[in-house]
Design a protein around this motif. Structure first.
Motif, PDB file in Angstrom:
ATOM      1  N   GLY A   2       0.813  -1.213   0.000  1.00 16.46           N
ATOM      2  CA  GLY A   2       0.000   0.000   0.000  1.00 16.46           C
ATOM      3  C   GLY A   2       0.845   1.260   0.000  1.00 16.46           C
ATOM      4  N   LEU A   3       0.141   2.371  -0.012  1.00 18.51           N
ATOM      5  CA  LEU A   3       0.800   3.674  -0.002  1.00 18.51           C
ATOM      6  C   LEU A   3       1.557   3.883   1.307  1.00 18.51           C
ATOM      7  CD1 LEU A   3      -2.117   5.904  -1.354  1.00 18.51           C
ATOM      8  CD2 LEU A   3      -0.088   5.187  -2.615  1.00 18.51           C
ATOM      9  N   SER A   4       2.722   4.529   1.201  1.00 18.98           N
ATOM     10  CA  SER A   4       3.489   4.870   2.399  1.00 18.98           C
ATOM     11  C   SER A   4       2.997   6.212   2.926  1.00 18.98           C
ATOM     12  CB  SER A   4       4.978   4.972   2.055  1.00 18.98           C
ATOM     13  OG  SER A   4       5.214   6.136   1.272  1.00 18.98           O
ATOM     14  N   GLU A   5       3.438   6.562   4.120  1.00 13.77           N
ATOM     15  CA  GLU A   5       3.053   7.841   4.723  1.00 13.77           C
ATOM     16  C   GLU A   5       3.508   9.001   3.841  1.00 13.77           C
ATOM     17  OE1 GLU A   5       3.528  10.307   8.920  1.00 13.77           O
ATOM     18  OE2 GLU A   5       4.329   8.278   8.762  1.00 13.77           O
ATOM     19  N   VAL A   6       4.710   8.923   3.309  1.00 14.54           N
ATOM     20  CA  VAL A   6       5.253   9.987   2.453  1.00 14.54           C
ATOM     21  C   VAL A   6       4.422  10.104   1.177  1.00 14.54           C
ATOM     22  CG1 VAL A   6       7.273  10.700   1.095  1.00 14.54           C
ATOM     23  CG2 VAL A   6       7.575   9.744   3.392  1.00 14.54           C
ATOM     24  N   GLU A   7       4.042   8.951   0.589  1.00 20.10           N
ATOM     25  CA  GLU A   7       3.231   8.979  -0.628  1.00 20.10           C
ATOM     26  C   GLU A   7       1.848   9.595  -0.369  1.00 20.10           C
ATOM     27  OE1 GLU A   7       4.864   5.062  -3.034  1.00 20.10           O
ATOM     28  OE2 GLU A   7       3.527   4.774  -1.314  1.00 20.10           O
ATOM     29  N   VAL A   8       1.282   9.294   0.780  1.00 16.55           N
ATOM     30  CA  VAL A   8      -0.020   9.861   1.143  1.00 16.55           C
ATOM     31  C   VAL A   8       0.108  11.376   1.293  1.00 16.55           C
ATOM     32  CG1 VAL A   8      -1.832   9.944   2.908  1.00 16.55           C
ATOM     33  CG2 VAL A   8      -0.859   7.737   2.228  1.00 16.55           C
ATOM     34  N   MET A   9       1.161  11.834   1.959  1.00 18.56           N
ATOM     35  CA  MET A   9       1.371  13.273   2.143  1.00 18.56           C
ATOM     36  C   MET A   9       1.547  13.964   0.786  1.00 18.56           C
ATOM     37  SD  MET A   9       3.760  13.303   5.547  1.00 18.56           S
ATOM     38  CE  MET A   9       3.699  15.052   5.900  1.00 18.56           C
ATOM     39  N   LYS A  10       2.272  13.309  -0.134  1.00 21.42           N
ATOM     40  CA  LYS A  10       2.455  13.892  -1.467  1.00 21.42           C
ATOM     41  C   LYS A  10       1.116  13.995  -2.183  1.00 21.42           C
ATOM     42  CE  LYS A  10       7.221  12.577  -2.461  1.00 21.42           C
ATOM     43  NZ  LYS A  10       8.100  11.712  -3.270  1.00 21.42           N
ATOM     44  N   SER A  16       3.040  18.416   6.540  1.00 17.64           N
ATOM     45  CA  SER A  16       2.881  17.942   7.908  1.00 17.64           C
ATOM     46  C   SER A  16       1.420  17.573   8.122  1.00 17.64           C
ATOM     47  CB  SER A  16       3.292  19.057   8.877  1.00 17.64           C
ATOM     48  OG  SER A  16       2.799  18.795  10.169  1.00 17.64           O
ATOM     49  N   TRP A  17       1.178  16.658   9.044  1.00 14.47           N
ATOM     50  CA  TRP A  17      -0.203  16.256   9.328  1.00 14.47           C
ATOM     51  C   TRP A  17      -0.979  17.375  10.008  1.00 14.47           C
ATOM     52  CZ3 TRP A  17      -1.846  12.849   6.324  1.00 14.47           C
ATOM     53  CH2 TRP A  17      -1.007  11.828   5.875  1.00 14.47           C
ATOM     54  N   ARG A  18      -0.270  18.354  10.540  1.00 15.30           N
ATOM     55  CA  ARG A  18      -0.955  19.521  11.102  1.00 15.30           C
ATOM     56  C   ARG A  18      -1.617  20.353  10.013  1.00 15.30           C
ATOM     57  NH1 ARG A  18       4.082  21.055  14.761  1.00 15.30           N
ATOM     58  NH2 ARG A  18       4.953  19.678  13.240  1.00 15.30           N
ATOM     59  N   ALA A  40      -1.861   3.699   7.996  1.00 16.80           N
ATOM     60  CA  ALA A  40      -3.095   4.429   8.322  1.00 16.80           C
ATOM     61  C   ALA A  40      -3.187   4.689   9.827  1.00 16.80           C
ATOM     62  CB  ALA A  40      -4.313   3.658   7.835  1.00 16.80           C
ATOM     63  N   LEU A  41      -2.867   3.680  10.631  1.00 19.04           N
ATOM     64  CA  LEU A  41      -2.919   3.846  12.082  1.00 19.04           C
ATOM     65  C   LEU A  41      -1.903   4.881  12.558  1.00 19.04           C
ATOM     66  CD1 LEU A  41      -3.397   0.180  13.314  1.00 19.04           C
ATOM     67  CD2 LEU A  41      -5.039   2.051  13.441  1.00 19.04           C
ATOM     68  N   LYS A  42      -0.712   4.844  11.991  1.00 22.92           N
ATOM     69  CA  LYS A  42       0.333   5.793  12.367  1.00 22.92           C
ATOM     70  C   LYS A  42      -0.119   7.220  12.061  1.00 22.92           C
ATOM     71  CE  LYS A  42       5.174   6.910  11.518  1.00 22.92           C
ATOM     72  NZ  LYS A  42       6.345   6.639  10.680  1.00 22.92           N
ATOM     73  N   ILE A  43      -0.740   7.401  10.900  1.00 19.15           N
ATOM     74  CA  ILE A  43      -1.218   8.730  10.510  1.00 19.15           C
ATOM     75  C   ILE A  43      -2.335   9.190  11.444  1.00 19.15           C
ATOM     76  CG2 ILE A  43      -2.398  10.042   8.698  1.00 19.15           C
ATOM     77  CD1 ILE A  43      -0.878   8.222   6.665  1.00 19.15           C
ATOM     78  N   ILE A  44      -3.289   8.307  11.703  1.00 19.01           N
ATOM     79  CA  ILE A  44      -4.424   8.660  12.565  1.00 19.01           C
ATOM     80  C   ILE A  44      -3.948   8.987  13.972  1.00 19.01           C
ATOM     81  CG2 ILE A  44      -6.523   7.767  13.658  1.00 19.01           C
ATOM     82  CD1 ILE A  44      -7.116   6.359  10.994  1.00 19.01           C
ATOM     83  N   GLU A  45      -2.925   8.277  14.463  1.00 16.51           N
ATOM     84  CA  GLU A  45      -2.372   8.576  15.780  1.00 16.51           C
ATOM     85  C   GLU A  45      -1.818   9.998  15.833  1.00 16.51           C
ATOM     86  OE1 GLU A  45       0.547   5.606  16.639  1.00 16.51           O
ATOM     87  OE2 GLU A  45      -0.960   4.045  16.919  1.00 16.51           O
ATOM     88  N   GLN A  46      -1.293  10.486  14.715  1.00 17.42           N
ATOM     89  CA  GLN A  46      -0.751  11.840  14.649  1.00 17.42           C
ATOM     90  C   GLN A  46      -1.863  12.878  14.501  1.00 17.42           C
ATOM     91  OE1 GLN A  46       2.663  12.336  11.959  1.00 17.42           O
ATOM     92  NE2 GLN A  46       2.645  10.103  11.755  1.00 17.42           N
TER      93      GLN A  46
END
Length: 168
Positions: A2-10, A16-18, A40-46
């Motif tokens: 799946g998509l990585s955190e960096v790919e999702v941000m792009k 930043s998630w803020r 997804a969990l890591k992102i939601i935690e942020q």
């Protein structure tokens, strides 16, 4: 994979998630099925307000849905009342004794046409409710709902106790 955190941000065009606005949060939710569960969990935690945002979005959709239904119902009642008034006038004309056969036939045809218009209006209204309200729900809450359900289901399956949690 799946998509990585960096790919999702792009894809969301954020650094930043803020910077995750409500608009971009909908896009984030739509991307959730394409992410690894851990990502997804890591992102939601942020972003702890995600759950609150998802619930607020669902509430807003419900309010819009109820408001649209109420407005549509009022409009439909007015339309059907107008059709009914026309039929009453035509029935009154039909009751007159001095009408020719052609005049009676014409009035009967007008009553039949009125009935067809009522049926057509009913079909149009059902199409409206099916199409417009369906799109509102899909656009506003579908992405969040799909993302949350997907993520929740995936987590339960990975934990191996999804069936027990569902009460089966």
């Amino acid at each position: 994979m799946g998509l990585s955190e960096v790919e999702v941000m792009k894809q969301l065009d954020i650094e930043s998630w803020r910077n995750l606005s409500k608009d971009k949060m909908l896009r984030f939710a739509a991307l959730m099925p394409d992410m690894d569960t851990e990502v997804a969990l890591k992102i939601i935690e942020q972003f702890p307000a995600f759950k609150e945002f998802a619930l607020d979005t669902v509430k807003e959709i419900e309010k819009a849905h109820k408001s649209t239904l109420k407005s549509n119902d009022k409009s439909q009642k007015q339309v059907y009342k107008a059709f009914e008034d026309v039929r009453e006038i035509l029935k009154g004309e039909l009751d007159k004794d001095d009408l020719t056969w052609d005049q009676r036939k014409f009035i009967i045809e007008l009553i039949r046409e009125n009935g067809k218009q009522v049926s057509q209006k009913d079909s149009e209204n059902k199409e409206f409710l099916n199409t417009v309200l369906g799109k509102v729900a899909v656009f506003g809450g579908g992405a969040i709902a799909a993302g949350v359900v997907f993520l929740g289901g995936k987590i339960m399956l990975e934990q191996g106790d999804g069936i027990n949690r569902l009460g089966a």
